[in-house]
Design a protein around this motif. Sequence first.
Motif, PDB file in Angstrom:
ATOM      1  N   THR A 135       0.832  -1.157   0.000  1.00  0.00           N
ATOM      2  CA  THR A 135       0.013  -0.054   0.084  1.00  0.00           C
ATOM      3  C   THR A 135       1.110   1.370   0.034  1.00  0.00           C
ATOM      4  O   THR A 135       2.144   1.052  -0.046  1.00  0.00           O
ATOM      5  CB  THR A 135      -0.954  -0.069   1.315  1.00  0.00           C
ATOM      6  OG1 THR A 135       0.161  -0.045   2.475  1.00  0.00           O
ATOM      7  CG2 THR A 135      -2.046  -1.061   1.063  1.00  0.00           C
ATOM      8  N   ASN A 136       0.450   2.617  -0.051  1.00  0.00           N
ATOM      9  CA  ASN A 136       1.122   3.502   0.106  1.00  0.00           C
ATOM     10  C   ASN A 136       0.591   4.688   1.007  1.00  0.00           C
ATOM     11  O   ASN A 136       0.336   5.815   0.538  1.00  0.00           O
ATOM     12  CB  ASN A 136       1.491   4.120  -1.501  1.00  0.00           C
ATOM     13  CG  ASN A 136       2.543   5.351  -1.664  1.00  0.00           C
ATOM     14  OD1 ASN A 136       3.226   5.468  -0.631  1.00  0.00           O
ATOM     15  ND2 ASN A 136       2.330   6.234  -2.717  1.00  0.00           N
ATOM     16  N   HIS A 137       0.161   4.191   2.004  1.00  0.00           N
ATOM     17  CA  HIS A 137      -0.243   5.255   2.997  1.00  0.00           C
ATOM     18  C   HIS A 137       0.550   6.366   3.333  1.00  0.00           C
ATOM     19  O   HIS A 137       0.261   7.344   3.667  1.00  0.00           O
ATOM     20  CB  HIS A 137      -0.695   4.541   4.367  1.00  0.00           C
ATOM     21  CG  HIS A 137      -1.944   3.515   4.146  1.00  0.00           C
ATOM     22  ND1 HIS A 137      -1.959   2.162   4.553  1.00  0.00           N
ATOM     23  CD2 HIS A 137      -3.178   3.709   3.701  1.00  0.00           C
ATOM     24  CE1 HIS A 137      -2.962   1.497   4.173  1.00  0.00           C
ATOM     25  NE2 HIS A 137      -3.773   2.485   3.825  1.00  0.00           N
ATOM     26  N   SER A 138       2.017   5.749   3.331  1.00  0.00           N
ATOM     27  CA  SER A 138       3.050   6.694   3.412  1.00  0.00           C
ATOM     28  C   SER A 138       3.230   7.900   2.537  1.00  0.00           C
ATOM     29  O   SER A 138       4.029   8.868   2.573  1.00  0.00           O
ATOM     30  CB  SER A 138       4.181   6.114   3.728  1.00  0.00           C
ATOM     31  OG  SER A 138       4.297   5.023   4.502  1.00  0.00           O
ATOM     32  N   GLY A 139       2.499   7.999   1.337  1.00  0.00           N
ATOM     33  CA  GLY A 139       2.653   8.797   0.411  1.00  0.00           C
ATOM     34  C   GLY A 139       4.133   8.715  -0.212  1.00  0.00           C
ATOM     35  O   GLY A 139       4.448  10.018  -0.634  1.00  0.00           O
ATOM     36  N   GLY A 140       4.701   7.868  -0.227  1.00  0.00           N
ATOM     37  CA  GLY A 140       6.005   7.776  -0.816  1.00  0.00           C
ATOM     38  C   GLY A 140       7.109   8.267   0.033  1.00  0.00           C
ATOM     39  O   GLY A 140       8.220   8.433  -0.353  1.00  0.00           O
ATOM     40  N   ILE A 141       7.065   8.399   1.231  1.00  0.00           N
ATOM     41  CA  ILE A 141       7.960   9.185   2.337  1.00  0.00           C
ATOM     42  C   ILE A 141       7.841   8.533   3.429  1.00  0.00           C
ATOM     43  O   ILE A 141       7.008   8.230   4.098  1.00  0.00           O
ATOM     44  CB  ILE A 141       7.548  10.483   2.433  1.00  0.00           C
ATOM     45  CG1 ILE A 141       7.381  11.435   1.059  1.00  0.00           C
ATOM     46  CG2 ILE A 141       8.477  11.353   3.307  1.00  0.00           C
ATOM     47  CD1 ILE A 141       6.669  12.653   1.269  1.00  0.00           C
ATOM     48  N   GLN A 142       9.107   8.209   4.048  1.00  0.00           N
ATOM     49  CA  GLN A 142       9.476   7.513   5.298  1.00  0.00           C
ATOM     50  C   GLN A 142      10.382   8.042   5.844  1.00  0.00           C
ATOM     51  O   GLN A 142      11.687   8.142   5.562  1.00  0.00           O
ATOM     52  CB  GLN A 142       9.431   6.055   5.022  1.00  0.00           C
ATOM     53  CG  GLN A 142       8.223   5.321   5.067  1.00  0.00           C
ATOM     54  CD  GLN A 142       8.152   3.995   4.245  1.00  0.00           C
ATOM     55  OE1 GLN A 142       9.230   3.466   3.879  1.00  0.00           O
ATOM     56  NE2 GLN A 142       7.023   3.188   4.343  1.00  0.00           N
ATOM     57  N   GLY A 143      10.296   8.802   7.175  1.00  0.00           N
ATOM     58  CA  GLY A 143      11.243   9.440   7.807  1.00  0.00           C
ATOM     59  C   GLY A 143      11.963  10.552   7.167  1.00  0.00           C
ATOM     60  O   GLY A 143      12.931  10.984   7.338  1.00  0.00           O
ATOM     61  N   GLY A 144      11.060  11.270   6.199  1.00  0.00           N
ATOM     62  CA  GLY A 144      11.112  12.431   5.446  1.00  0.00           C
ATOM     63  C   GLY A 144      12.204  12.173   4.354  1.00  0.00           C
ATOM     64  O   GLY A 144      12.524  13.042   3.531  1.00  0.00           O
ATOM     65  N   ILE A 145      12.183  10.912   3.918  1.00  0.00           N
ATOM     66  CA  ILE A 145      13.146  10.646   2.690  1.00  0.00           C
ATOM     67  C   ILE A 145      12.128   9.523   1.790  1.00  0.00           C
ATOM     68  O   ILE A 145      11.293   8.842   2.138  1.00  0.00           O
ATOM     69  CB  ILE A 145      14.333   9.648   3.411  1.00  0.00           C
ATOM     70  CG1 ILE A 145      15.081  10.367   4.168  1.00  0.00           C
ATOM     71  CG2 ILE A 145      15.055   9.300   2.015  1.00  0.00           C
ATOM     72  CD1 ILE A 145      16.246   9.562   4.922  1.00  0.00           C
ATOM     73  N   THR A 146      12.253   9.780   0.550  1.00  0.00           N
ATOM     74  CA  THR A 146      11.486   9.162  -0.437  1.00  0.00           C
ATOM     75  C   THR A 146      11.992   7.495  -0.623  1.00  0.00           C
ATOM     76  O   THR A 146      13.169   7.325  -0.093  1.00  0.00           O
ATOM     77  CB  THR A 146      11.989   9.682  -1.989  1.00  0.00           C
ATOM     78  OG1 THR A 146      13.336   9.470  -2.145  1.00  0.00           O
ATOM     79  CG2 THR A 146      11.491  10.857  -2.339  1.00  0.00           C
ATOM     80  N   ASN A 147      10.860   6.775  -0.555  1.00  0.00           N
ATOM     81  CA  ASN A 147      11.100   5.343  -0.454  1.00  0.00           C
ATOM     82  C   ASN A 147      11.032   4.792  -1.811  1.00  0.00           C
ATOM     83  O   ASN A 147      10.639   3.467  -2.024  1.00  0.00           O
ATOM     84  CB  ASN A 147      10.194   4.628   0.323  1.00  0.00           C
ATOM     85  CG  ASN A 147       8.655   4.701   0.046  1.00  0.00           C
ATOM     86  OD1 ASN A 147       8.401   5.251  -0.946  1.00  0.00           O
ATOM     87  ND2 ASN A 147       7.945   4.164   0.947  1.00  0.00           N
ATOM     88  N   GLY A 148      10.616   5.594  -2.904  1.00  0.00           N
ATOM     89  CA  GLY A 148      10.568   4.742  -4.132  1.00  0.00           C
ATOM     90  C   GLY A 148       9.148   4.749  -4.784  1.00  0.00           C
ATOM     91  O   GLY A 148       8.820   4.706  -5.891  1.00  0.00           O
ATOM     92  N   GLU A 149       8.029   4.826  -4.010  1.00  0.00           N
ATOM     93  CA  GLU A 149       6.782   4.851  -4.253  1.00  0.00           C
ATOM     94  C   GLU A 149       6.328   6.243  -4.841  1.00  0.00           C
ATOM     95  O   GLU A 149       7.262   7.181  -4.490  1.00  0.00           O
ATOM     96  CB  GLU A 149       5.832   4.287  -2.932  1.00  0.00           C
ATOM     97  CG  GLU A 149       6.378   2.978  -2.334  1.00  0.00           C
ATOM     98  CD  GLU A 149       6.186   2.022  -3.508  1.00  0.00           C
ATOM     99  OE1 GLU A 149       4.994   2.013  -4.393  1.00  0.00           O
ATOM    100  OE2 GLU A 149       7.056   1.055  -3.619  1.00  0.00           O
ATOM    101  N   PRO A 150       5.303   6.213  -5.454  1.00  0.00           N
ATOM    102  CA  PRO A 150       4.856   7.871  -5.652  1.00  0.00           C
ATOM    103  C   PRO A 150       4.632   8.591  -4.554  1.00  0.00           C
ATOM    104  O   PRO A 150       4.105   8.055  -3.552  1.00  0.00           O
ATOM    105  CB  PRO A 150       3.421   7.423  -6.557  1.00  0.00           C
ATOM    106  CG  PRO A 150       3.585   6.161  -7.025  1.00  0.00           C
ATOM    107  CD  PRO A 150       4.395   5.458  -6.047  1.00  0.00           C
ATOM    108  N   ILE A 151       5.174   9.899  -4.819  1.00  0.00           N
ATOM    109  CA  ILE A 151       4.785  10.909  -3.605  1.00  0.00           C
ATOM    110  C   ILE A 151       3.319  11.392  -3.889  1.00  0.00           C
ATOM    111  O   ILE A 151       3.184  11.917  -5.257  1.00  0.00           O
ATOM    112  CB  ILE A 151       5.827  12.024  -3.588  1.00  0.00           C
ATOM    113  CG1 ILE A 151       7.296  11.449  -3.536  1.00  0.00           C
ATOM    114  CG2 ILE A 151       5.478  12.960  -2.566  1.00  0.00           C
ATOM    115  CD1 ILE A 151       8.445  11.957  -3.708  1.00  0.00           C
TER     116      ILE A 151
END
Lengths: 366, 366, 366, 366
Positions: free
Chosen positions: A278-294
């Motif tokens: 899923t992408n509840h994080s909106g592509g961001i974890q800990g302020g850093i992109t995780n490769g999923e769409p933002i």
Amino acid sequence: MFNSFGQYFRFTTFGESHGPGIGVVVDGVPAGLPLEVEELTTALLRRRPGQSIYTTSRKEEDSPEILSGWKNGITLGSPLTVWVKNKDVRSSDYDALEKLYRPSHADYTYQQKYGIRDAAGGGRASARETIGRVVAGVVAQKWIQQEYPVNVWGWVSSVGEISLPEDYIPKQWSDIESSPIRCPEAEISRKMEELILSAKEKGDTVGGCISGYIEGVPVGWGEPMYMKIQALLGYALLSIPAVKGIEFGSGFSGSQMKGSQHNDIFYTDDKGKIRTQTNHSGGIQGGITNGEPIVFRIAFKPVSTILSAQETVSLEGEKVEMKAKGRHDPCVLPRAVPIVEAMTWCVLADLRVLASQRFLVEKGNS
Amino acid sequence: MFNSFGQYFRFTTFGESHGPGIGVVVDGVPAGLPLEVEELTTALLRRRPGQSIYTTSRKEEDSPEILSGWKNGITLGSPLTVWVKNKDVRSSDYDALEKLYRPSHADYTYQQKYGIRDAAGGGRASARETIGRVVAGVVAQKWIQQEYPVNVWGWVSSVGEISLPEDYIPKQWSDIESSPIRCPEAEISRKMEELILSAKEKGDTVGGCISGYIEGVPVGWGEPMYMKIQALLGYALLSIPAVKGIEFGSGFSGSQMKGSQHNDIFYTDDKGKIRTQTNHSGGIQGGITNGEPIVFRIAFKPVSTILSAQETVSLEGEKVEMKAKGRHDPCVLPRAVPIVEAMTWCVLADLRVLASQRFLVEKGNS
Amino acid sequence: MFNSFGQYFRFTTFGESHGPGIGVVVDGVPAGLPLEVEELTTALLRRRPGQSIYTTSRKEEDSPEILSGWKNGITLGSPLTVWVKNKDVRSSDYDALEKLYRPSHADYTYQQKYGIRDAAGGGRASARETIGRVVAGVVAQKWIQQEYPVNVWGWVSSVGEISLPEDYIPKQWSDIESSPIRCPEAEISRKMEELILSAKEKGDTVGGCISGYIEGVPVGWGEPMYMKIQALLGYALLSIPAVKGIEFGSGFSGSQMKGSQHNDIFYTDDKGKIRTQTNHSGGIQGGITNGEPIVFRIAFKPVSTILSAQETVSLEGEKVEMKAKGRHDPCVLPRAVPIVEAMTWCVLADLRVLASQRFLVEKGNS
Amino acid sequence: MFNSFGQYFRFTTFGESHGPGIGVVVDGVPAGLPLEVEELTTALLRRRPGQSIYTTSRKEEDSPEILSGWKNGITLGSPLTVWVKNKDVRSSDYDALEKLYRPSHADYTYQQKYGIRDAAGGGRASARETIGRVVAGVVAQKWIQQEYPVNVWGWVSSVGEISLPEDYIPKQWSDIESSPIRCPEAEISRKMEELILSAKEKGDTVGGCISGYIEGVPVGWGEPMYMKIQALLGYALLSIPAVKGIEFGSGFSGSQMKGSQHNDIFYTDDKGKIRTQTNHSGGIQGGITNGEPIVFRIAFKPVSTILSAQETVSLEGEKVEMKAKGRHDPCVLPRAVPIVEAMTWCVLADLRVLASQRFLVEKGNS
């Protein structure tokens, strides 16, 4: 500083709504970037007033002129300056406004802060300032796309109470521009159009939301503490006139969830890439992109200048009734989409510099 | 830069969750400001872990030590450094986590960005970093309150689906601290407590919202373009771990309104002060304070480290099942209130400098 | 900000001369850089007080302690904090000084600016603050040398009127450290030593110059307008206590020359590299490195705290005679060499980030 | 950033020497500052090419046009933009230069850095960029003088080996402008004029020094660590093209002195003000102004573009002989005086903001 955005890729806007024109200096542009005036013109067309019945009838051709940093289709590495003359200026529409404060407009705060204000067209508070942002965005986009497969999309996801589903993603990106108000679902778009026209007829205005979607940003952009990517995007997008809120990924809805529901489970896809289900994080974890769409969503308040009668006070604080004249947008959402996109590109251009710097000395498994 | 916040009143945090300690350097503090260590201790108590059954059981006394910039109860004008040793460190809890990526945690993005991560306590990604923010907030608050009648209040306005009404304002400010989770309505607070405990029992976590309220800021703070007060607050508050959204005034709800409903009508109160009848603008017009209270709401996602079983991938990308150990908050909201307040004070301290500078040369009617 | 240096590689110093200690936070350090505490200790030894009879007799072991950003010999990418406790503090030496202003010292300006001053050891105005610079310099050097064959050398080129020839370059770099005062020509060094001792005996002090030499910087570092490499180095080096002037290449002498004499004629060396026959430009043209060594010279005024009797005024402005006690350097030049080198490394670390960014989109002949 | 100067009072320059024109955006200007276009024109006249036989014969009227931030003789508080069209452009003079690198010019470094260069007029490396600095300086001066009795004076103190005495101060400030080359001593001025003409006849150029003198700055401006006033001025003035050195107060000569000679003895004057008997410190102690005049001296190398034959290399690195055409200054010193003054004003305008902020909470004896 006050009129500049960005640290490495930095632009500075200048010019008042009813002065000679609007300009922008973009600094930090590399040398050798191909750029045509037509590209700027095309981008400005998307935010141009008078592009449809859903926007202000002020007519501006918005013809950009490149004053510096460019020669024969190529940037020089020096500051790129673009200047757009104001043409359809009717300051007389504003004469009556000089004596009072329009409700929910920046009249009062400007007057108090500066002791002076350029009532005509709202001076700097006018949306015309965003011309500079759109120009900077074109350059940012071109620079990033030369190296990264990044793309940025914005669309109108709600107008008043008419709304796309919260987790909606357009089926085809081209559907956005097919709609005169940049809502990619034809049916919903039509309802929104009706709502805008109905408000316009009553001299009223209507607010709404724009959704943003960034794809292709590599893992690792954004800095973990005070340059988190959501903080930088938030800063950029909250600086757009009329924006009153922003959320990333699941946002406010996500605050109602349990951790066990909200967590984005990692898996390895068939290309061996680590992804999330899923992408509840909106592509961001800990302020850093995780490769999923933002993904993010921005709330715009309704335009404050309405053409129906309103109560307010004069400069002396006396109760008066006013009725605005001038040409104003019944709904800024359609014209704001390119501005949202432009600010997003500028954040990415700024981050790109850091992204390439904070690499570890000996790279691990990336 | 990456670990600093603010331009004029600037603090820099350092230290890892399971390293020797956490510290902060606050620069831009004037000389002669009275400050006692007890004031820092008291402030840190509010964000301290282990303060109630609703928070992590990690026990940290969080005793601040002033390393510089201070002597005999007074600041020296040089950088103020405060250091808090880590005591209750149990890195062994984290051994198993070194081989995998916790879902929705910064493990994966840190590993990709730095090729290295200090798994214990999340290193920098831990909430322990916020100690530095709280310390800076104390100094900011003292400095501002020496000159301005400003106050900042935060409270928990929702936990999961249990929520105060959107336009709720506490009846008495002291009600906030009466609640163990900082929700000022006793009844609602109790429901929230139950929800948190029920999630905790299941090894789960829960998100929620914090509301912020700033009173007493003079008219005219904030800069009209790229230092709008909502942009600066948004930047500051979106840098707090787990924050996924922010809205000012009417925010997302306001985007559903008409201009004629949303506009805040000006009137002159019986002291001759220009006020607004409603405050949909949340105290901000054109990025500048209008003298009304500044109101905002922030969404926190549920804590990602849950103690029930989850699927994830190992460093090598292989599917594994994990079950976190360690001591974690079932809900960060109660402890996040003082952090929200601290960041707000720091934004105000930064703006205060500009506010006093951009005055007009000959002041008009302000 | 006020106590920070650098934009991308940024360090912040804190601590007073006679407070608990001196510290530095270095931000922008990549993860994975090998670093041992011994390297810091060794670097600090070179600036340490009490290292020879030519310097102050204050005895400080200057044992650095790493508080954050480091684990098991490797940097973590988070802010690196180093703390050095003050040990040999004798504040009583300063009691008499609290009532008057030492001539040419910062006593008067600090008192006027802050209304307060920490007379003991000069508070922040003390050279002890430079510990933080030396620590930052070690990290900067290590980072740069991992990728570039850059080296930085400083040496004492004059003490009082005893001077090396203006265009002197050491025959061997190791000759610098062979001299107790870091003048690489043994004969001249001895004369300087005598001059310093003779001044010391009279309770007097003596000024001098340090020369700097940077080799190996690639062509193209430095930004053409307001980040010219000479401007950045000038800014950095003029921030060292007691520095009153700086010149690059031919400097002040070059201002007496004709263009036809001064111009550095280009030629192609036998490896096909474009070089210059002379280096009056000091390695810089248009603010940008040209691949030749960067050379500069810095003037230090004599230490203002002298132990012989002087006239001055009390805090109340009354004429008094004073005789300083305390332990002071008769000549700071020997101890200033590592500080000059450290600041130079920090400028280079900062520029390195930009250097890698402002490349053209399609690189030409470089 | 790269093309911006200042932190609070910040200007950004743009435009190439042989492009459409040169411009500047000045941000941080208060609202309500009176400003007439004629004031800008007058200031630009002082740096204008073609003003005498001692300068380049390029004829530019340099008519400034205000594009933003200004209306009816008053600044608006928004960014002030001034634009000066290039008129007398003869790019053909530069055709031959595109194939080679002029010795000691920025040709080589720009080509290497950007892979591209606008040979005509040196592009950004041209002194035409300094138009923007002069405009910003006018605004800075007006702003400061509205509140402080500050004045800034620059004069030519040496040309080649002809020099005023080192501690020379003009008898009357008006003597500076009486000399066509801005040397206030008529006799020395005549010798300098002869030297310049003699160099010009031979197609050669000559360097020299400019002295600066700032009076009226209150005690306490400048920040003690990394914003020392000498560091900020050094940074500003070393960014002027052709500057190779700067010294404050006794500078390089002072480095030859003993502490007992160099110290500036305090006394109380008949108005009860604490002053110093000498001013070797150049008005600065510990990086902070002490109320005495701030004095400095700057070294300019001779202009690198000479009209006599020189050896150099082509773009391909082959040895070639060149003879420059185009219109160049035989000596930049006379025209550089207003640029030195302008940069000094801009530093002061920036410091003024901090100066008013870092006051102690309860002010002591100031």
